[in-house]
Scaffold this motif. Structure first.
Motif, PDB file in Angstrom:
ATOM      1  N   GLY A  55       0.528  -0.761  -0.206  1.00 46.00           N
ATOM      2  CA  GLY A  55       0.412  -0.329  -0.049  1.00 46.00           C
ATOM      3  C   GLY A  55       0.779   1.183  -0.205  1.00 46.00           C
ATOM      4  N   CYS A  56       0.168   1.980  -0.462  1.00 44.40           N
ATOM      5  CA  CYS A  56       0.772   3.519  -0.008  1.00 44.40           C
ATOM      6  C   CYS A  56       0.093   4.490   1.102  1.00 44.40           C
ATOM      7  N   ASP A  57       0.421   5.523   0.978  1.00 42.41           N
ATOM      8  CA  ASP A  57      -0.200   6.775   2.052  1.00 42.41           C
ATOM      9  C   ASP A  57      -0.024   8.070   1.679  1.00 42.41           C
ATOM     10  N   ASN A  58       0.771   7.813   0.614  1.00 45.02           N
ATOM     11  CA  ASN A  58       1.294   9.587  -0.097  1.00 45.02           C
ATOM     12  C   ASN A  58       0.287  10.363  -1.072  1.00 45.02           C
ATOM     13  N   MET A  59       0.235   9.851  -1.231  1.00 44.55           N
ATOM     14  CA  MET A  59      -1.371  10.728  -2.081  1.00 44.55           C
ATOM     15  C   MET A  59      -0.722  11.466  -2.808  1.00 44.55           C
ATOM     16  N   CYS A  60       0.109  11.173  -3.688  1.00 48.44           N
ATOM     17  CA  CYS A  60       0.694  11.872  -5.089  1.00 48.44           C
ATOM     18  C   CYS A  60      -0.473  12.095  -5.461  1.00 48.44           C
ATOM     19  N   SER A  61      -0.584  13.384  -6.614  1.00 47.53           N
ATOM     20  CA  SER A  61      -1.796  14.311  -7.032  1.00 47.53           C
ATOM     21  C   SER A  61      -1.881  13.380  -8.423  1.00 47.53           C
ATOM     22  N   PHE A  62      -1.216  12.471  -9.097  1.00 48.12           N
ATOM     23  CA  PHE A  62      -1.067  11.429 -10.401  1.00 48.12           C
ATOM     24  C   PHE A  62      -1.515  10.165 -10.317  1.00 48.12           C
ATOM     25  N   CYS A  63      -1.240   9.934  -8.991  1.00 46.58           N
ATOM     26  CA  CYS A  63      -1.407   8.336  -9.037  1.00 46.58           C
ATOM     27  C   CYS A  63      -2.579   7.697  -8.272  1.00 46.58           C
ATOM     28  N   VAL A  64      -2.357   6.262  -9.476  1.00 45.24           N
ATOM     29  CA  VAL A  64      -4.046   5.516  -7.918  1.00 45.24           C
ATOM     30  C   VAL A  64      -3.783   4.811  -8.094  1.00 45.24           C
ATOM     31  N   VAL A  65      -2.340   4.263  -7.093  1.00 44.16           N
ATOM     32  CA  VAL A  65      -2.158   2.948  -6.456  1.00 44.16           C
ATOM     33  C   VAL A  65      -2.629   3.369  -4.773  1.00 44.16           C
ATOM     34  N   PRO A  66      -3.093   4.616  -4.491  1.00 39.75           N
ATOM     35  CA  PRO A  66      -2.807   4.741  -3.153  1.00 39.75           C
ATOM     36  C   PRO A  66      -4.789   4.092  -2.576  1.00 39.75           C
ATOM     37  N   PHE A  67      -4.915   4.057  -4.430  1.00 32.15           N
ATOM     38  CA  PHE A  67      -6.099   3.755  -4.668  1.00 32.15           C
ATOM     39  C   PHE A  67      -6.659   2.586  -4.418  1.00 32.15           C
TER      40      PHE A  67
ATOM     41  N   GLY B 275       8.603  -2.181  -1.589  1.00 28.15           N
ATOM     42  CA  GLY B 275       7.763  -1.707  -1.450  1.00 28.15           C
ATOM     43  C   GLY B 275       7.702   0.025  -1.903  1.00 28.15           C
ATOM     44  N   GLN B 276       5.831   0.299  -2.356  1.00 27.50           N
ATOM     45  CA  GLN B 276       6.171   1.576  -2.427  1.00 27.50           C
ATOM     46  C   GLN B 276       6.813   2.526  -2.251  1.00 27.50           C
ATOM     47  N   ASN B 277       7.203   3.089  -1.077  1.00 23.56           N
ATOM     48  CA  ASN B 277       8.079   3.802  -0.265  1.00 23.56           C
ATOM     49  C   ASN B 277       8.704   3.508   0.503  1.00 23.56           C
TER      50      ASN B 277
ATOM     51  N   SER C 179      12.108   4.300  -3.192  1.00 21.44           N
ATOM     52  CA  SER C 179      12.590   5.694  -1.970  1.00 21.44           C
ATOM     53  C   SER C 179      11.908   6.844  -2.258  1.00 21.44           C
ATOM     54  N   HIS C 180      11.401   7.324  -1.319  1.00 18.52           N
ATOM     55  CA  HIS C 180      10.440   8.476  -1.283  1.00 18.52           C
ATOM     56  C   HIS C 180      11.839   9.930  -1.155  1.00 18.52           C
ATOM     57  N   PRO C 181      11.859  10.666  -1.546  1.00 22.35           N
ATOM     58  CA  PRO C 181      12.666  11.968  -1.940  1.00 22.35           C
ATOM     59  C   PRO C 181      12.334  12.128  -0.037  1.00 22.35           C
TER      60      PRO C 181
ATOM     61  N   VAL D  98      11.897  11.489  -8.868  1.00 23.97           N
ATOM     62  CA  VAL D  98      11.985  13.112  -8.858  1.00 23.97           C
ATOM     63  C   VAL D  98      10.609  13.396  -9.254  1.00 23.97           C
ATOM     64  N   GLN D  99      10.506  12.985 -10.359  1.00 21.49           N
ATOM     65  CA  GLN D  99       9.032  13.403 -11.332  1.00 21.49           C
ATOM     66  C   GLN D  99       9.217  14.253 -11.887  1.00 21.49           C
ATOM     67  N   SER D 100       8.819  15.797 -11.317  1.00 21.03           N
ATOM     68  CA  SER D 100       9.540  16.712 -11.733  1.00 21.03           C
ATOM     69  C   SER D 100      10.787  17.585 -10.781  1.00 21.03           C
TER      70      SER D 100
ATOM     71  N   ASN E 153       1.525  17.384  -5.657  1.00 17.16           N
ATOM     72  CA  ASN E 153       1.367  16.925  -3.899  1.00 17.16           C
ATOM     73  C   ASN E 153       2.276  15.912  -3.270  1.00 17.16           C
ATOM     74  N   ARG E 154       3.637  16.187  -4.122  1.00 16.45           N
ATOM     75  CA  ARG E 154       5.180  15.150  -3.324  1.00 16.45           C
ATOM     76  C   ARG E 154       5.573  16.090  -2.278  1.00 16.45           C
ATOM     77  N   THR E 155       5.212  16.806  -1.674  1.00 17.28           N
ATOM     78  CA  THR E 155       5.457  17.232  -0.584  1.00 17.28           C
ATOM     79  C   THR E 155       7.285  17.965  -0.419  1.00 17.28           C
TER      80      THR E 155
END
Ligand code: 5AD
Ligand code: SF4
Length: 512
Positions: free
Chosen positions: A224-236, A268-270, A308-310, A335-337, A347-349
């Protein structure tokens, strides 16, 4: 004239422009002057080194299984390594039910597809495969077809309404229910379980290692993933983040080592937010501590991890990596962007400055560490300046390779709800092409700077292109190809001096 084929890392997403670039990239680009042995020299030594290996998309997982009297299942997997890993859990559950895997769809009474929803193209691919399975079902009435994974979770019963041939739909947290779902499907009932769980980690299930070279394996450490990057469907599709008991992770690593495996990747996703709390004592084990525990299984067992997540990768993780020779000096840090404005919309925070500081710290603590990335071109409202920021940060970070995509809006995500997908497709593709070209140049430079260096390489097997050569990876996850020696066999470590390089592969020779 010697011709080496050069291949750079690209995930084409099936669009024509990038597919063409990929094609060009695969063929003659790099000319060096020498010799007339054209035949020998045109062997393409590039080997795949990707964590998310697009060339493996749709791979059939199997081991040879011609035992009579067993029911046979056939499974294809799409998407990330986690999906491939999940297919091995499903195989283990099916084995308990008397099923054996087969690589021939025609022999199977159960056809499964483990699906990915991350981009629209991934779902289209699966829909096309369903047409092929349907043919097999018509030829052999009674064959059951199951859709597993993220697409099952995203579309739920709608998938059964839209694809009449599908007999069972199983989400990523419901694999234990497959035997029950199969019985119901055999009775002709609609068989669906897409319940997400807050606890399921399949910790007690020993994955059936399918299609394995016996050296390299993957261990899921969280789901799973709790990050909710706005483009990403994985948390759903994969639900809330949960970490697996470290005891079972270390036991699995130990078991793999005893069975001859030498290179494991913790998945893991993160992974940096791995966090396991002992129910009895309340003591917490974080990712740096987990890494250390797994590294201590045996110094001959190489440890890798992804992703890994930055925002979460800590200095402790970096110091732990540096402390243990067998923790590979390689970090996949998407990095994504490179634009602060876009990172915020995503929403990469973290900011680009934060990311650059993490890169500085990685190279300060481990000067020989390689870093790779994921990059999205053409996210909502992205301007030319934002795009330029992305190109700049790629140069700054000196990624040894990247997975590169253009933005694909996914229904239900934050971005789909809040922003307009307003970058025209041709512009997205132009920007992606620029990103791909830059990464190609950086990768070549990266690899050419390795010429003359000596790396410890773990032999994984024969090179794809010639059985006179071995292939293996160095700590930095670069594929190295070198002439065989009778003294060594897969699973052994050898020192290799690099003599030449392409975009994705190093060529070398064993030094005694
Ligand atoms: N469009 C394009 N790329 C995406 N990714 C995730 N969601 C999307 C999307 N909607 C990419 C990100 C992520 C990688 C696994 O896939 O770069 O890190
Ligand atoms: Fe998706 Fe972001 Fe989670 Fe990665 S960290 S799986 S990109 S939501």
């Amino acid at each position: 004239m010697k011709i080496f084929f050069l291949r750079y890392d690209i995930v084409s997403d099936g669009n024509r422009l990038t597919a063409i670039l990929s094609f060009i990239g695969r063929f003659v680009v790099y000319l060096c002057f020498n010799s007339t042995h054209m035949h020998k020299e045109v062997i393409d030594f590039d080997e795949d080194i990707k964590v998310i290996d697009e060339s493996k998309q749709g791979d059939i997982l199997f081991y040879d299984s011609n035992q009579p009297g067993f029911k046979k299942f056939y499974i294809e997997s799409y998407g990330c390594q986690m999906n491939f890993s999940d297919s091995e859990i499903v195989a283990s559950i099916l084995a308990e039910e008397g099923y054996v895997p087969t690589k021939n769809m025609e022999d199977a009474s159960l056809i499964l597809v483990n699906t990915c929803s991350i981009r629209e193209k991934a779902e289209e691919t699966v829909r096309n495969r369903l047409v092929v399975y349907n043919k097999a079902k018509q030829d052999r009435p009674g064959t059951l077809i199951g859709v597993l994974g993220c697409m099952a979770e995203r579309l739920k019963s709608k998938l059964m309404d839209e694809e009449k041939l599908v007999d069972l739909v199983v989400g990523p947290d419901a694999y234990r229910d497959i035997p029950g779902l199969l019985s119901r499907a055999e009775e002709g009932e609609r068989s669906i379980n897409v319940l997400l769980s807050r606890e399921e980690t399949y910790a007690d299930i020993s994955p059936l290692r399918l299609d394995s070279n016996g050296i390299v394996a993957f261990i899921s450490i969280m789901r799973g993933c709790d990050n909710m990057c706005s483009f990403c469907v994985v948390p759903f599709t994969r639900g809330r983040e949960r970490s697996r008991d470290w005891h079972s992770i270390v036991a699995e690593a130990d078991d793999l080592f005893q069975r001859g495996f030498r290179d494991i990747t913790l998945l893991g996703q993160n992974v940096d937010s791995y966090h396991w709390t002992c129910p009895e004592t309340g003591n917490v084990v974080d990712f740096a501590q987990l890494l250390e525990k797994v590294a201590l299984v045996n110094p001959l067992l190489r440890i890798r991890f992804s992703t890994s997540h930055p925002k979460d990768i800590t200095d402790e993780v970096l110091y732990t990596m540096n402390k243990y020779h067998n923790i590979c000096k390689y970090i996949h840090l998407p990095v994504q962007s490179g634009s602060n404005r876009i990172l915020q919309l995503m929403n990469r925070t973290y900011t680009r400055e934060w990311y650059m500081e993490r890169i500085d710290t990685i190279y300060r603590i481990m000067p020989d560490c390689a870093v790779s990335s994921d990059i999205i071109a053409g996210f909502c409202t992205e301007s030319d300046d934002d795009h330029r920021d992305t190109l700049e940060i790629m140069k700054y970070a000196n990624f040894n390779m990247s997975y590169m995509f253009f933005y694909s809006e996914r229904p239900g995500t934050l971005a789909a709800r809040k922003f307009q997908d307003d970058i025209p497709l041709p512009l997205k593709k132009d920007r992606l092409a620029e990103i791909v070209e830059l990464q190609r140049q950086i990768s070549i430079k990266h690899n050419q700077s390795d010429i003359g260096k000596v790396f410890e390489v773990l032999i994984e097997g024969d090179s794809k292109k010639s059985s006179d050569y071995f292939k293996g990876r160095n700590s930095q996850n670069k594929m190295v190809v070198f002439p065989k020696s009778e003294v060594y066999c897969p699973g052994a470590y050898v020192n290799i001096r690099i003599t030449n390089a392409t975009g994705a592969t190093l060529l070398g020779e064993i030094i005694q």
